[in-house]
Design a protein around this motif. Structure first.
Motif, PDB file in Angstrom:
ATOM      1  N   TYR A 248       0.833  -1.197   0.000  1.00 61.52           N
ATOM      2  CA  TYR A 248       0.000   0.000   0.000  1.00 61.52           C
ATOM      3  C   TYR A 248       0.868   1.247   0.000  1.00 61.52           C
TER       4      TYR A 248
ATOM      5  N   TYR B 211       0.265   5.250   1.346  1.00 64.01           N
ATOM      6  CA  TYR B 211      -0.575   6.231   2.012  1.00 64.01           C
ATOM      7  C   TYR B 211       0.099   7.604   1.955  1.00 64.01           C
TER       8      TYR B 211
ATOM      9  N   GLN C 171       0.170  11.104   4.190  1.00 60.41           N
ATOM     10  CA  GLN C 171      -0.224  11.665   5.486  1.00 60.41           C
ATOM     11  C   GLN C 171       0.264  13.102   5.581  1.00 60.41           C
TER      12      GLN C 171
ATOM     13  N   SER D  53      -0.840  16.556  10.816  1.00 63.06           N
ATOM     14  CA  SER D  53      -2.002  16.506  11.714  1.00 63.06           C
ATOM     15  C   SER D  53      -3.251  15.921  11.055  1.00 63.06           C
ATOM     16  N   GLN D  54      -3.068  15.146  10.011  1.00 65.14           N
ATOM     17  CA  GLN D  54      -4.213  14.517   9.349  1.00 65.14           C
ATOM     18  C   GLN D  54      -4.060  12.997   9.358  1.00 65.14           C
ATOM     19  N   ALA D  55      -5.133  12.327   9.040  1.00 69.71           N
ATOM     20  CA  ALA D  55      -5.118  10.876   8.968  1.00 69.71           C
ATOM     21  C   ALA D  55      -4.353  10.399   7.741  1.00 69.71           C
ATOM     22  N   PRO D  56      -3.663   9.269   7.846  1.00 70.83           N
ATOM     23  CA  PRO D  56      -3.103   8.656   6.631  1.00 70.83           C
ATOM     24  C   PRO D  56      -4.229   8.366   5.645  1.00 70.83           C
TER      25      PRO D  56
ATOM     26  N   LEU E  11      -5.200   6.491   2.020  1.00 69.27           N
ATOM     27  CA  LEU E  11      -4.764   5.493   1.055  1.00 69.27           C
ATOM     28  C   LEU E  11      -4.789   6.078  -0.355  1.00 69.27           C
TER      29      LEU E  11
ATOM     30  N   HIS F 155      -3.151   0.519  -3.836  1.00 68.66           N
ATOM     31  CA  HIS F 155      -2.453  -0.657  -3.352  1.00 68.66           C
ATOM     32  C   HIS F 155      -2.343  -1.688  -4.465  1.00 68.66           C
TER      33      HIS F 155
ATOM     34  N   GLU G 218      -7.310   4.291  -5.677  1.00 78.50           N
ATOM     35  CA  GLU G 218      -8.455   4.916  -5.018  1.00 78.50           C
ATOM     36  C   GLU G 218      -9.054   5.959  -5.962  1.00 78.50           C
TER      37      GLU G 218
ATOM     38  N   LEU H 105       3.686   6.935   3.395  1.00 83.81           N
ATOM     39  CA  LEU H 105       3.845   5.690   4.141  1.00 83.81           C
ATOM     40  C   LEU H 105       3.594   4.502   3.234  1.00 83.81           C
TER      41      LEU H 105
ATOM     42  N   GLN I  88      -1.721  -4.579   8.838  1.00 81.03           N
ATOM     43  CA  GLN I  88      -0.812  -3.925   7.916  1.00 81.03           C
ATOM     44  C   GLN I  88       0.484  -3.586   8.650  1.00 81.03           C
TER      45      GLN I  88
ATOM     46  N   PHE J 274       3.866  -1.309   8.528  1.00 75.16           N
ATOM     47  CA  PHE J 274       4.256  -0.036   7.946  1.00 75.16           C
ATOM     48  C   PHE J 274       5.759   0.179   7.976  1.00 75.16           C
ATOM     49  N   GLY J 275       6.242   0.845   6.944  1.00 74.79           N
ATOM     50  CA  GLY J 275       7.586   1.383   6.964  1.00 74.79           C
ATOM     51  C   GLY J 275       7.621   2.695   7.735  1.00 74.79           C
ATOM     52  N   PRO J 276       8.829   3.280   7.924  1.00 74.50           N
ATOM     53  CA  PRO J 276       8.966   4.502   8.716  1.00 74.50           C
ATOM     54  C   PRO J 276       8.524   5.760   7.988  1.00 74.50           C
TER      55      PRO J 276
END
Lengths: 116, 114
Positions: free
Chosen positions: A33, A35, A37, A40-43, A45, A48, A57, A90, A105, A107-109
Protein backbone atom coordinates in the motif's frame (compact mmCIF):
# COMPACT_ATOMS: atom_id res chain seq x y z
CA UNK A 1 14.38 -8.98 11.14
CA UNK A 2 11.68 -8.96 8.50
CA UNK A 3 10.63 -5.43 7.78
CA UNK A 4 9.34 -2.71 5.50
CA UNK A 5 12.02 -0.28 4.34
CA UNK A 6 11.49 3.12 2.78
CA UNK A 7 14.10 5.17 1.00
CA UNK A 8 14.93 7.91 1.29
CA UNK A 9 13.61 8.96 4.70
CA UNK A 10 13.65 12.61 3.63
CA UNK A 11 13.25 13.84 0.07
CA UNK A 12 13.40 17.41 -1.18
CA UNK A 13 12.25 18.20 -4.69
CA UNK A 14 11.41 21.26 -6.72
CA UNK A 15 7.97 22.25 -7.86
CA UNK A 16 7.18 20.26 -10.99
CA UNK A 17 10.27 18.03 -10.85
CA UNK A 18 9.40 14.32 -10.96
CA UNK A 19 10.27 12.33 -7.88
CA UNK A 20 10.26 8.62 -7.01
CA UNK A 21 9.90 7.15 -3.55
CA UNK A 22 10.94 3.58 -2.86
CA UNK A 23 9.56 0.84 -0.63
CA UNK A 24 10.92 -2.66 -0.14
CA UNK A 25 9.82 -5.51 2.09
CA UNK A 26 11.33 -8.73 3.36
CA UNK A 27 8.00 -10.08 4.64
CA UNK A 28 7.02 -11.66 1.31
CA UNK A 29 3.56 -10.14 1.62
CA UNK A 30 1.16 -10.12 -1.31
CA UNK A 31 -0.29 -6.67 -0.71
CA UNK A 32 1.59 -3.37 -0.73
CA UNK A 33 0.00 0.00 0.00
CA UNK A 34 0.91 3.66 -0.36
CA UNK A 35 -0.58 6.23 2.01
CA UNK A 36 -0.24 10.01 2.07
CA UNK A 37 -0.22 11.66 5.49
CA UNK A 38 -0.32 15.45 5.71
CA UNK A 39 0.51 17.23 8.92
CA UNK A 40 -2.00 16.51 11.71
CA UNK A 41 -4.21 14.52 9.35
CA UNK A 42 -5.12 10.88 8.97
CA UNK A 43 -3.10 8.66 6.63
CA UNK A 44 -4.99 8.51 3.35
CA UNK A 45 -4.76 5.49 1.06
CA UNK A 46 -3.57 6.37 -2.46
CA UNK A 47 -3.50 2.90 -4.00
CA UNK A 48 -2.45 -0.66 -3.35
CA UNK A 49 -1.17 -3.71 -5.19
CA UNK A 50 -2.48 -7.19 -4.59
CA UNK A 51 0.34 -9.15 -6.21
CA UNK A 52 0.48 -7.49 -9.65
CA UNK A 53 -3.10 -6.28 -9.52
CA UNK A 54 -3.13 -2.46 -9.14
CA UNK A 55 -6.01 -0.84 -7.24
CA UNK A 56 -6.28 2.93 -7.41
CA UNK A 57 -8.46 4.92 -5.02
CA UNK A 58 -11.07 6.95 -6.85
CA UNK A 59 -9.85 10.28 -5.47
CA UNK A 60 -6.12 9.74 -6.04
CA UNK A 61 -4.86 12.41 -8.47
CA UNK A 62 -3.42 11.27 -11.80
CA UNK A 63 -0.18 12.95 -10.78
CA UNK A 64 0.49 9.93 -8.55
CA UNK A 65 1.56 6.66 -10.15
CA UNK A 66 2.96 3.42 -8.82
CA UNK A 67 5.03 0.50 -10.02
CA UNK A 68 5.62 -2.91 -8.51
CA UNK A 69 8.32 -4.71 -10.52
CA UNK A 70 8.43 -7.70 -8.16
CA UNK A 71 7.06 -8.92 -4.82
CA UNK A 72 9.66 -7.08 -2.78
CA UNK A 73 9.62 -3.59 -4.27
CA UNK A 74 7.04 -0.91 -4.86
CA UNK A 75 7.60 2.65 -6.09
CA UNK A 76 5.57 5.82 -5.82
CA UNK A 77 6.09 8.25 -8.69
CA UNK A 78 4.92 11.84 -8.46
CA UNK A 79 5.06 13.18 -11.98
CA UNK A 80 4.81 16.91 -11.28
CA UNK A 81 4.91 17.63 -7.56
CA UNK A 82 3.00 20.64 -6.34
CA UNK A 83 3.30 22.44 -3.03
CA UNK A 84 0.20 20.60 -1.87
CA UNK A 85 1.95 17.25 -2.28
CA UNK A 86 4.34 17.92 0.59
CA UNK A 87 3.56 15.19 3.10
CA UNK A 88 4.75 12.00 4.74
CA UNK A 89 4.36 9.01 2.43
CA UNK A 90 3.85 5.69 4.14
CA UNK A 91 4.30 2.26 2.62
CA UNK A 92 2.62 -0.75 4.19
CA UNK A 93 2.25 -4.46 3.46
CA UNK A 94 -0.12 -7.24 4.43
CA UNK A 95 -0.66 -10.93 3.83
CA UNK A 96 -4.32 -11.81 3.17
CA UNK A 97 -5.59 -14.39 5.66
CA UNK A 98 -9.29 -14.52 5.01
CA UNK A 99 -11.48 -11.45 4.87
CA UNK A 100 -9.13 -8.79 3.53
CA UNK A 101 -10.28 -6.02 5.82
CA UNK A 102 -9.11 -7.93 8.89
CA UNK A 103 -5.46 -8.13 7.84
CA UNK A 104 -2.78 -6.47 9.92
CA UNK A 105 -0.81 -3.92 7.92
CA UNK A 106 2.93 -3.53 8.51
CA UNK A 107 4.26 -0.04 7.95
CA UNK A 108 7.59 1.38 6.96
CA UNK A 109 8.97 4.50 8.72
CA UNK A 110 7.80 6.80 5.93
CA UNK A 111 9.42 9.29 3.56
CA UNK A 112 8.90 12.96 4.30
CA UNK A 113 8.61 14.89 1.03
CA UNK A 114 9.32 18.59 0.86
CA UNK A 115 8.44 20.54 -2.29
CA UNK A 116 10.24 23.84 -2.84
CA UNK B 1 -19.45 6.46 3.70
CA UNK B 2 -17.20 5.31 6.50
CA UNK B 3 -15.35 7.73 8.78
CA UNK B 4 -13.29 7.73 11.97
CA UNK B 5 -13.13 10.52 14.52
CA UNK B 6 -10.50 10.78 17.21
CA UNK B 7 -11.87 13.38 19.53
CA UNK B 8 -8.59 14.50 21.09
CA UNK B 9 -5.60 15.60 19.07
CA UNK B 10 -3.35 15.70 22.14
CA UNK B 11 -3.60 14.08 25.56
CA UNK B 12 -1.06 15.08 28.23
CA UNK B 13 -0.90 12.84 31.28
CA UNK B 14 1.41 12.18 34.19
CA UNK B 15 3.26 8.91 34.53
CA UNK B 16 1.30 6.15 36.33
CA UNK B 17 -2.01 7.93 35.71
CA UNK B 18 -4.81 6.26 33.75
CA UNK B 19 -5.57 7.37 30.21
CA UNK B 20 -8.37 7.00 27.68
CA UNK B 21 -8.00 7.84 23.99
CA UNK B 22 -11.34 8.19 22.30
CA UNK B 23 -12.36 6.87 18.91
CA UNK B 24 -15.76 6.95 17.23
CA UNK B 25 -16.61 5.61 13.81
CA UNK B 26 -19.42 5.85 11.31
CA UNK B 27 -20.31 3.00 8.99
CA UNK B 28 -23.36 1.49 7.37
CA UNK B 29 -21.77 -1.97 7.19
CA UNK B 30 -19.99 -4.30 9.60
CA UNK B 31 -16.62 -3.01 10.74
CA UNK B 32 -13.31 -4.27 12.04
CA UNK B 33 -11.47 -1.94 14.39
CA UNK B 34 -7.77 -1.32 14.94
CA UNK B 35 -5.46 0.79 17.05
CA UNK B 36 -2.02 1.52 15.64
CA UNK B 37 0.80 3.26 17.50
CA UNK B 38 3.59 5.35 16.00
CA UNK B 39 6.69 5.99 18.11
CA UNK B 40 8.96 8.87 17.11
CA UNK B 41 10.76 8.26 13.81
CA UNK B 42 9.14 4.86 13.34
CA UNK B 43 6.34 3.42 11.24
CA UNK B 44 2.88 2.59 12.51
CA UNK B 45 2.61 -0.68 14.46
CA UNK B 46 -0.53 -2.62 15.27
CA UNK B 47 -1.42 -2.28 18.95
CA UNK B 48 -4.63 -4.31 19.01
CA UNK B 49 -7.65 -5.11 16.89
CA UNK B 50 -11.25 -6.20 17.17
CA UNK B 51 -12.57 -8.58 14.55
CA UNK B 52 -15.34 -10.48 16.30
CA UNK B 53 -16.18 -12.21 19.56
CA UNK B 54 -15.36 -10.61 22.89
CA UNK B 55 -15.79 -6.86 22.69
CA UNK B 56 -12.83 -6.26 25.00
CA UNK B 57 -9.43 -6.73 23.41
CA UNK B 58 -6.03 -6.35 25.03
CA UNK B 59 -2.48 -5.67 23.91
CA UNK B 60 0.68 -7.18 25.35
CA UNK B 61 1.77 -3.88 26.92
CA UNK B 62 -1.29 -3.23 29.05
CA UNK B 63 -3.59 -1.32 26.70
CA UNK B 64 -7.16 -2.44 26.17
CA UNK B 65 -10.02 -1.29 23.97
CA UNK B 66 -13.71 -2.06 24.04
CA UNK B 67 -15.95 -2.23 21.00
CA UNK B 68 -19.28 -0.57 21.74
CA UNK B 69 -21.61 -1.05 18.81
CA UNK B 70 -24.46 1.03 20.18
CA UNK B 71 -22.16 4.01 20.73
CA UNK B 72 -20.06 3.26 17.63
CA UNK B 73 -16.93 3.62 19.72
CA UNK B 74 -13.62 1.83 20.23
CA UNK B 75 -11.89 3.76 23.00
CA UNK B 76 -8.36 2.83 24.06
CA UNK B 77 -7.47 2.69 27.76
CA UNK B 78 -4.54 1.99 30.01
CA UNK B 79 -4.82 2.03 33.81
CA UNK B 80 -1.25 3.25 34.40
CA UNK B 81 0.91 4.80 31.69
CA UNK B 82 4.69 4.91 31.39
CA UNK B 83 7.01 7.45 29.83
CA UNK B 84 7.64 4.92 27.06
CA UNK B 85 3.97 5.09 26.03
CA UNK B 86 4.58 8.56 24.61
CA UNK B 87 3.60 8.23 20.95
CA UNK B 88 0.91 8.98 18.40
CA UNK B 89 -2.06 6.63 18.41
CA UNK B 90 -4.26 6.05 15.37
CA UNK B 91 -7.66 4.43 15.35
CA UNK B 92 -8.61 2.73 12.08
CA UNK B 93 -11.62 0.97 10.61
CA UNK B 94 -11.76 -1.81 8.07
CA UNK B 95 -15.13 -2.68 6.76
CA UNK B 96 -16.86 -5.67 5.26
CA UNK B 97 -16.28 -5.62 1.53
CA UNK B 98 -13.62 -2.96 1.94
CA UNK B 99 -10.96 -5.00 0.17
CA UNK B 100 -7.87 -4.24 2.25
CA UNK B 101 -8.85 -0.63 2.83
CA UNK B 102 -8.42 1.01 6.24
CA UNK B 103 -9.91 4.38 7.15
CA UNK B 104 -7.71 6.12 9.71
CA UNK B 105 -8.49 8.77 12.26
CA UNK B 106 -6.29 11.85 12.48
CA UNK B 107 -4.40 10.51 15.48
CA UNK B 108 -4.01 11.38 19.15
CA UNK B 109 -0.64 12.42 20.49
CA UNK B 110 -0.16 10.96 23.98
CA UNK B 111 2.47 12.81 26.00
CA UNK B 112 3.41 11.16 29.30
CA UNK B 113 5.18 13.45 31.74
CA UNK B 114 7.23 12.42 34.78
Amino acid sequence: DAMVIQNPRYQVTQFGKPVTLSCSQTLNHNVMYWYQQKSSQAPKLLFHYYDKDFNNEADTPDNFQSRRPNTSFCFLDIRSPGLGDAAMYLCATSRPQGTASTDTQYFGPGTRLTVL
Amino acid sequence: AQSVTQLDSQVPVFEEAPVELRCNYSSSVSVYLFWYVQYPNQGLQLLLKYLSGSTLVESINGFEAEFNKSQTSFHLRKPSVHISDTAEYFCAVGFSGGYNKLIFGAGTRLAVHP
